[in-house]
Enzyme design. Structure first.
Site, PDB file in Angstrom:
ATOM      1  N   THR A  18       0.815  -1.211   0.000  1.00  6.91           N
ATOM      2  CA  THR A  18       0.000   0.000   0.000  1.00  6.91           C
ATOM      3  C   THR A  18       0.853   1.268   0.000  1.00  6.91           C
ATOM      4  O   THR A  18       0.363   2.333  -0.361  1.00  6.91           O
ATOM      5  CB  THR A  18      -0.930   0.047   1.237  1.00  6.91           C
ATOM      6  OG1 THR A  18      -0.119  -0.131   2.387  1.00  6.91           O
ATOM      7  CG2 THR A  18      -2.001  -1.021   1.184  1.00  6.91           C
ATOM      8  N   GLY A 105      17.816 -10.271   4.177  1.00  4.44           N
ATOM      9  CA  GLY A 105      17.068 -10.866   3.065  1.00  4.44           C
ATOM     10  C   GLY A 105      15.864 -11.674   3.499  1.00  4.44           C
ATOM     11  O   GLY A 105      15.382 -12.524   2.758  1.00  4.44           O
ATOM     12  N   ALA A 106      15.354 -11.415   4.712  1.00  2.00           N
ATOM     13  CA  ALA A 106      14.208 -12.185   5.195  1.00  2.00           C
ATOM     14  C   ALA A 106      12.921 -11.370   5.120  1.00  2.00           C
ATOM     15  O   ALA A 106      11.882 -11.793   5.625  1.00  2.00           O
ATOM     16  CB  ALA A 106      14.461 -12.646   6.632  1.00  2.00           C
ATOM     17  N   GLY A 107      12.984 -10.186   4.527  1.00  2.40           N
ATOM     18  CA  GLY A 107      11.773  -9.367   4.419  1.00  2.40           C
ATOM     19  C   GLY A 107      11.550  -8.488   5.639  1.00  2.40           C
ATOM     20  O   GLY A 107      10.440  -8.039   5.894  1.00  2.40           O
ATOM     21  N   SER A 110      16.180  -5.231   6.302  1.00  4.04           N
ATOM     22  CA  SER A 110      17.572  -5.118   6.756  1.00  4.04           C
ATOM     23  C   SER A 110      18.352  -4.098   5.914  1.00  4.04           C
ATOM     24  O   SER A 110      19.222  -3.391   6.439  1.00  4.04           O
ATOM     25  CB  SER A 110      18.272  -6.481   6.695  1.00  4.04           C
ATOM     26  OG  SER A 110      18.174  -7.010   5.393  1.00  4.04           O
ATOM     27  N   GLU A 143      18.564   3.060  -2.054  1.00  2.00           N
ATOM     28  CA  GLU A 143      18.070   1.760  -2.541  1.00  2.00           C
ATOM     29  C   GLU A 143      17.616   1.821  -3.995  1.00  2.00           C
ATOM     30  O   GLU A 143      17.910   0.935  -4.784  1.00  2.00           O
ATOM     31  CB  GLU A 143      16.923   1.262  -1.656  1.00  2.00           C
ATOM     32  CG  GLU A 143      17.383   0.893  -0.260  1.00  2.00           C
ATOM     33  CD  GLU A 143      16.523  -0.169   0.386  1.00  2.00           C
ATOM     34  OE1 GLU A 143      16.445  -1.292  -0.158  1.00  2.00           O
ATOM     35  OE2 GLU A 143      15.912   0.120   1.426  1.00  2.00           O
ATOM     36  N   ASP A 155       9.963   1.127   4.108  1.00  2.00           N
ATOM     37  CA  ASP A 155      11.018   0.533   4.931  1.00  2.00           C
ATOM     38  C   ASP A 155      11.930   1.581   5.570  1.00  2.00           C
ATOM     39  O   ASP A 155      12.142   1.562   6.790  1.00  2.00           O
ATOM     40  CB  ASP A 155      11.831  -0.478   4.111  1.00  2.00           C
ATOM     41  CG  ASP A 155      10.966  -1.640   3.649  1.00  2.00           C
ATOM     42  OD1 ASP A 155       9.797  -1.694   4.056  1.00  2.00           O
ATOM     43  OD2 ASP A 155      11.455  -2.475   2.874  1.00  2.00           O
TER      44      ASP A 155
HETATM   45  C1  GLA Z   1       8.827  -4.195   0.386  1.00  2.00           C
HETATM   46  C2  GLA Z   1       9.071  -2.750  -0.025  1.00  2.00           C
HETATM   47  C3  GLA Z   1       8.102  -1.802   0.698  1.00  2.00           C
HETATM   48  C4  GLA Z   1       6.654  -2.256   0.567  1.00  2.00           C
HETATM   49  C5  GLA Z   1       6.541  -3.743   0.918  1.00  2.00           C
HETATM   50  C6  GLA Z   1       5.166  -4.309   0.658  1.00  2.00           C
HETATM   51  O1  GLA Z   1       9.164  -4.395   1.706  1.00  2.00           O
HETATM   52  O2  GLA Z   1      10.388  -2.388   0.284  1.00  2.00           O
HETATM   53  O3  GLA Z   1       8.258  -0.504   0.187  1.00  2.00           O
HETATM   54  O4  GLA Z   1       6.171  -2.006  -0.724  1.00  2.00           O
HETATM   55  O5  GLA Z   1       7.464  -4.535   0.174  1.00  2.00           O
HETATM   56  O6  GLA Z   1       4.215  -3.731   1.484  1.00  2.00           O
END
Ligand code: GLA
Length: 352
Positions: A18, A105-107, A110, A143, A155
């Site tokens: 979003t 790299g785990a979402g 990081s 990034e 992030d």
């Molecule tokens: C990744 C991206 C964020 C966001 C999420 C999904 O983490 O870095 O900007 O779009 O996916 O919500």
């Protein structure tokens, strides 16, 4: 002695994809952190090393280009040094060392945490300040432009503004608005590794962004996040089926963030957040198609465990981490049941 700065990652609780769509997101900072240490040196070099990777990467001071090949891991640091140089903040020679316990790299953001921590330690070392939002915007540029990953603003903002024990609601409708609320007492978010590495660069993240832009254009709005569910449902029949599903995910995710925020604001029944997590995961599976078989298996497994009120994928998707919403007193029982259900015990990445 080096100067050190630690920055947490973030776990996305609700509000999937979003942020770049002008919607709302609910996140929590992780307990685990990235730590960046900086020692000034008399040579005219930037040297980067890490606990996780053997050997260092060094560059002469001055305009920095992204590293390639096996040195590319250092790009978040080199990019942070470079963007501060462009902003007029330049140190002499420096040795930068990366450590910490936030899984890479785990979402869990990081890379954003690493950019923010690097910028903060440089600013601190040279006695300069930068507002957290500006810092987050610079981290995002590192990034997108230096490393070349099309991430949204979520992030870096979450990493720069996160406070332990507080949930953040970010509203991207216009200029990002950020509100904080305490994590409900007696509740935890368990974060597990699905075992499926999530790789934003090679994933379908950029494609989903394009689909969202196309859906917004077809609906005649600048961004999907501006639509309330009723407005969306009225206009949705005009969309081709795939774009309709993508758009529905974004609109309903923001609505789920609003619903969670109402629960949190009232100090209400936090168990209700579990149902929102379950609905979010279904939407990822059916509408946004950003889940993965390994992620679905882990979500289903978690939901089969008594004491887990809800579970979903978190972050970009296509692999990565999974979260469970659990009453604190049930955490040991949930972990014991997972250890006993016959499957391989998933790695617990963090507990927030
Ligand atoms: C990744 C991206 C964020 C966001 C999420 C999904 O983490 O870095 O900007 O779009 O996916 O919500």
């Amino acid at each position: 002695m080096p100067t050190t700065v630690s920055v947490p990652g973030r776990v996305e609780v609700l509000g999937n994809h979003t942020d770049y769509n002008g919607g709302r997101v609910l996140v929590a900072p992780t307990r685990r952190v990235v730590t960046v240490g900086l020692k000034t040196t008399t040579n005219r070099r930037v040297t980067v090393s890490s606990d996780a990777i053997r050997g260092g990467v060094w560059r002469p001071l001055g305009a920095l280009e992204p590293a390639t090949g096996s040195d590319a891991w250092a790009n978040y640091v080199l990019g942070a040094v470079e963007i501060l140089r462009v902003e007029g903040i330049e140190l002499g020679g420096m040795r930068i060392h990366v450590s910490g316990d936030l899984p890479i790299g785990a979402g869990l953001a990081s890379s954003a945490a690493l950019c923010v921590a690097t910028m903060r330690v440089i600013l601190q070392t040279c006695g300069r300040r930068m507002p957290s939002r500006r810092l987050a915007a610079c981290a995002q540029t590192v990034e997108t432009d230096f490393v070349g990953v099309p991430v949204g603003p979520l992030d870096p903002l979450s990493c720069a503004l996160g406070r332990p024990g507080r949930l953040l609601r970010l509203d991207f409708t216009r200029e990002p608005r950020v509100e904080r609320v305490a994590m409900p007492r007696g509740w935890n978010i368990l974060i597990f590794d699905s075992g499926q590495r999530h790789a934003l660069v090679s994933s379908q993240y950029a494609q989903r962004r394009r689909e969202c832009t196309a859906a917004a254009r077809a609906l005649g709005v600048p961004k999907l996040g501006l639509l309330r569910p009723t407005q969306f449902h009225r206009r949705a029949p005009a969309l081709p089926a795939k774009l309709r599903r993508r758009a529905r995910h974004v609109v309903m995710e923001s609505a789920r963030v609003d619903a969670a925020w109402r629960i949190l604001g009232r100090g209400g029944a936090a168990a209700g957040i579990g149902a929102l997590l379950n609905a979010s995961h279904r939407s990822s599976q059916d509408d946004f198609e950003n889940s993965h078989a390994a992620v679905d298996r882990l979500v289903a497994r978690l939901r089969a465990v008594s004491g887990v009120e809800g579970a979903r994928l978190t972050g970009g998707g296509f692999g990565g981490a999974v979260i469970g919403w659990v009453r604190r007193e049930n955490v040991p029982r949930v972990l014991a049941q997972l250890a006993a259900d016959g499957g391989t015990l998933p790695r617990l990445l963090d507990l927030v």
